[in-house]
Design a protein around this motif. Structure first.
Motif, PDB file in Angstrom:
ATOM      1  N   CYS A 259       7.163 -11.817   1.432  1.00  0.00           N
ATOM      2  CA  CYS A 259       6.174 -10.788   1.096  1.00  0.00           C
ATOM      3  C   CYS A 259       5.587 -10.141   2.343  1.00  0.00           C
ATOM      4  O   CYS A 259       5.468  -8.910   2.433  1.00  0.00           O
ATOM      5  CB  CYS A 259       5.054 -11.392   0.252  1.00  0.00           C
ATOM      6  SG  CYS A 259       5.555 -11.882  -1.407  1.00  0.00           S
TER       7      CYS A 259
ATOM      8  N   ALA B 115       7.160   0.532  -2.743  1.00  0.00           N
ATOM      9  CA  ALA B 115       6.460  -0.491  -3.525  1.00  0.00           C
ATOM     10  C   ALA B 115       7.406  -1.133  -4.542  1.00  0.00           C
ATOM     11  O   ALA B 115       7.404  -2.354  -4.731  1.00  0.00           O
ATOM     12  CB  ALA B 115       5.256   0.126  -4.239  1.00  0.00           C
TER      13      ALA B 115
ATOM     14  N   ALA C 264       8.567  -5.058  -4.801  1.00  0.00           N
ATOM     15  CA  ALA C 264       8.446  -5.813  -6.053  1.00  0.00           C
ATOM     16  C   ALA C 264       9.803  -6.311  -6.536  1.00  0.00           C
ATOM     17  O   ALA C 264       9.920  -7.429  -7.043  1.00  0.00           O
ATOM     18  CB  ALA C 264       7.784  -4.943  -7.121  1.00  0.00           C
TER      19      ALA C 264
ATOM     20  N   SER D  48       2.278  -9.651  -2.448  1.00  0.00           N
ATOM     21  CA  SER D  48       3.016  -8.529  -1.876  1.00  0.00           C
ATOM     22  C   SER D  48       2.235  -7.229  -2.025  1.00  0.00           C
ATOM     23  O   SER D  48       2.352  -6.332  -1.181  1.00  0.00           O
ATOM     24  CB  SER D  48       4.387  -8.403  -2.540  1.00  0.00           C
ATOM     25  OG  SER D  48       4.278  -8.040  -3.899  1.00  0.00           O
ATOM     26  N   SER D  49       1.403  -7.110  -3.065  1.00  0.00           N
ATOM     27  CA  SER D  49       0.641  -5.873  -3.279  1.00  0.00           C
ATOM     28  C   SER D  49      -0.425  -5.675  -2.207  1.00  0.00           C
ATOM     29  O   SER D  49      -0.615  -4.553  -1.723  1.00  0.00           O
ATOM     30  CB  SER D  49       0.013  -5.861  -4.672  1.00  0.00           C
ATOM     31  OG  SER D  49      -1.019  -6.812  -4.809  1.00  0.00           O
ATOM     32  N   TYR D  50      -1.132  -6.747  -1.811  1.00  0.00           N
ATOM     33  CA  TYR D  50      -2.119  -6.530  -0.751  1.00  0.00           C
ATOM     34  C   TYR D  50      -1.451  -6.427   0.620  1.00  0.00           C
ATOM     35  O   TYR D  50      -1.965  -5.742   1.523  1.00  0.00           O
ATOM     36  CB  TYR D  50      -3.253  -7.568  -0.781  1.00  0.00           C
ATOM     37  CG  TYR D  50      -2.934  -8.985  -0.409  1.00  0.00           C
ATOM     38  CD1 TYR D  50      -2.594  -9.350   0.894  1.00  0.00           C
ATOM     39  CD2 TYR D  50      -3.046 -10.013  -1.341  1.00  0.00           C
ATOM     40  CE1 TYR D  50      -2.339 -10.664   1.240  1.00  0.00           C
ATOM     41  CE2 TYR D  50      -2.799 -11.330  -1.005  1.00  0.00           C
ATOM     42  CZ  TYR D  50      -2.450 -11.643   0.282  1.00  0.00           C
ATOM     43  OH  TYR D  50      -2.202 -12.957   0.634  1.00  0.00           O
TER      44      TYR D  50
ATOM     45  N   SER E  66      -2.190  -6.551  -9.239  1.00  0.00           N
ATOM     46  CA  SER E  66      -1.068  -6.060  -8.430  1.00  0.00           C
ATOM     47  C   SER E  66      -0.905  -4.555  -8.585  1.00  0.00           C
ATOM     48  O   SER E  66      -0.717  -3.830  -7.592  1.00  0.00           O
ATOM     49  CB  SER E  66       0.230  -6.766  -8.841  1.00  0.00           C
ATOM     50  OG  SER E  66       0.125  -8.163  -8.687  1.00  0.00           O
TER      51      SER E  66
ATOM     52  N   PHE F  81      -1.187  -1.914  -5.494  1.00  0.00           N
ATOM     53  CA  PHE F  81      -0.041  -1.062  -5.180  1.00  0.00           C
ATOM     54  C   PHE F  81      -0.427   0.421  -5.289  1.00  0.00           C
ATOM     55  O   PHE F  81      -0.076   1.233  -4.430  1.00  0.00           O
ATOM     56  CB  PHE F  81       1.134  -1.355  -6.119  1.00  0.00           C
ATOM     57  CG  PHE F  81       2.026  -2.478  -5.661  1.00  0.00           C
ATOM     58  CD1 PHE F  81       2.642  -2.434  -4.413  1.00  0.00           C
ATOM     59  CD2 PHE F  81       2.274  -3.564  -6.487  1.00  0.00           C
ATOM     60  CE1 PHE F  81       3.480  -3.463  -3.992  1.00  0.00           C
ATOM     61  CE2 PHE F  81       3.109  -4.601  -6.079  1.00  0.00           C
ATOM     62  CZ  PHE F  81       3.703  -4.543  -4.829  1.00  0.00           C
ATOM     63  N   THR F  82      -1.157   0.770  -6.352  1.00  0.00           N
ATOM     64  CA  THR F  82      -1.590   2.155  -6.549  1.00  0.00           C
ATOM     65  C   THR F  82      -2.522   2.599  -5.432  1.00  0.00           C
ATOM     66  O   THR F  82      -2.404   3.722  -4.919  1.00  0.00           O
ATOM     67  CB  THR F  82      -2.304   2.302  -7.913  1.00  0.00           C
ATOM     68  OG1 THR F  82      -1.426   1.879  -8.958  1.00  0.00           O
ATOM     69  CG2 THR F  82      -2.714   3.747  -8.150  1.00  0.00           C
TER      70      THR F  82
END
Length: 269
Positions: free
Chosen positions: A89, A124, A128, A175-177, A251, A255-256
């Motif tokens: 990640c 992104a 994912a 992984s999103s942050y 998440s 991501f957004t």
């Protein structure tokens, strides 16, 4: 999302995805093949009962080892799986965004008809997809390896799938942050450092909460507290659906936010 870019960037990540997945699957098969020997020749629960309670909690051994699910949860999902997924990640998120900005390669992507939003959204999805593929291949390794190495295996495949589902969603959140930091920062080293420090801090808080009653409050400060491997495979994990929904929503928000930040910021191109 730009499908051509998605296909190309996923191919650039394929070696790492394949390598990490192979390590997990091979170790998984090793532990599965050793399970009959361990249960017949070693009284493993008696050994662990002699350990201090704090140490058993740290290892995720609150309920002992009574099935193949327990063995896999302790020896793979409490350690190797966590560290491999953390590494993927952090490094993948950095490579997909801030690395390209730092090296000047992002200018070439933005020179194509794809907009910033399309580029960031595609990256992104690539991140994912990598997390999903490693989780999926690890799940598949356990499902195929168990009947391959053991006759009449003592295990519950449904709970094993639940374990991998929670693992996937946990690292989708992580992984999103990491993606958010990578979208925000130009310097690859800073992104790596911040993402790694925060993730290891979260992991340290989880371990401290397991070991010390005085630090038990730290479990509310870390997403790793949601991943209780042996509780999941033992059927004692509460609020499974709520946890899944919460991790998915968190998440998506991060991501957004990363895509929005990347669209609005000035880039040194």
């Amino acid at each position: 999302m730009n499908l051509s870019l998605f296909s190309y960037m996923l191919r650039t990540q394929w070696k790492n995805i394949a390598s990490f997945s192979l390590i997990l699957v091979l170790y998984e098969w090793l532990m599965i093949s050793l399970y009959p020997t361990i249960t017949k020749k070693i009284n493993i629960n008696e050994i662990y009962q002699n350990l201090p309670e704090e140490l058993r909690n740290s290892f995720g051994l609150q309920y002992g080892i009574h099935s193949l699910n327990d063995l896999l949860s302790v020896y793979i999902y409490n350690f190797l799986f966590l560290f491999i997924m953390m590494a993927y990640c952090i490094f993948a998120a950095t490579r997909l965004m801030s690395h390209l900005v730092d090296r000047g390669s992002m200018a070439y992507l933005l020179a194509t008809p794809a907009s910033r939003v399309q580029v960031a959204t595609t990256q992104a999805f690539v991140l994912a997809a990598g997390v999903f593929l490693i989780s999926f291949l690890t799940t598949l390794g356990g499902i195929t390896g168990t009947p391959l190495f053991i006759e009449n295996p003592d295990w519950d495949p449904d709970r094993f799938i639940q374990l991998n589902l929670i693992g996937f969603l946990l690292f989708l959140f992580i992984s999103s942050y990491c993606f958010l930091f990578s979208s925000l920062l130009n310097d690859e080293k800073k992104t790596l450092g911040i993402a790694a420090i925060l993730t290891l801090l979260f992991y340290g808080c989880d371990q401290a909460a397991k070991i010390s009653d005085k630090a038990e409050w730290l479990q509310y400060m870390t997403p790793f507290s949601l991943f209780r491997a042996q509780e999941i495979v033992s059927g004692k994990y509460e609020h499974l659906s709520t946890t899944c929904i919460g991790l998915i929503l968190a998440s998506l928000i991060l991501f957004t936010l990363g895509v929005i930040i990347f669209r609005k910021r000035n880039l040194p191109l």
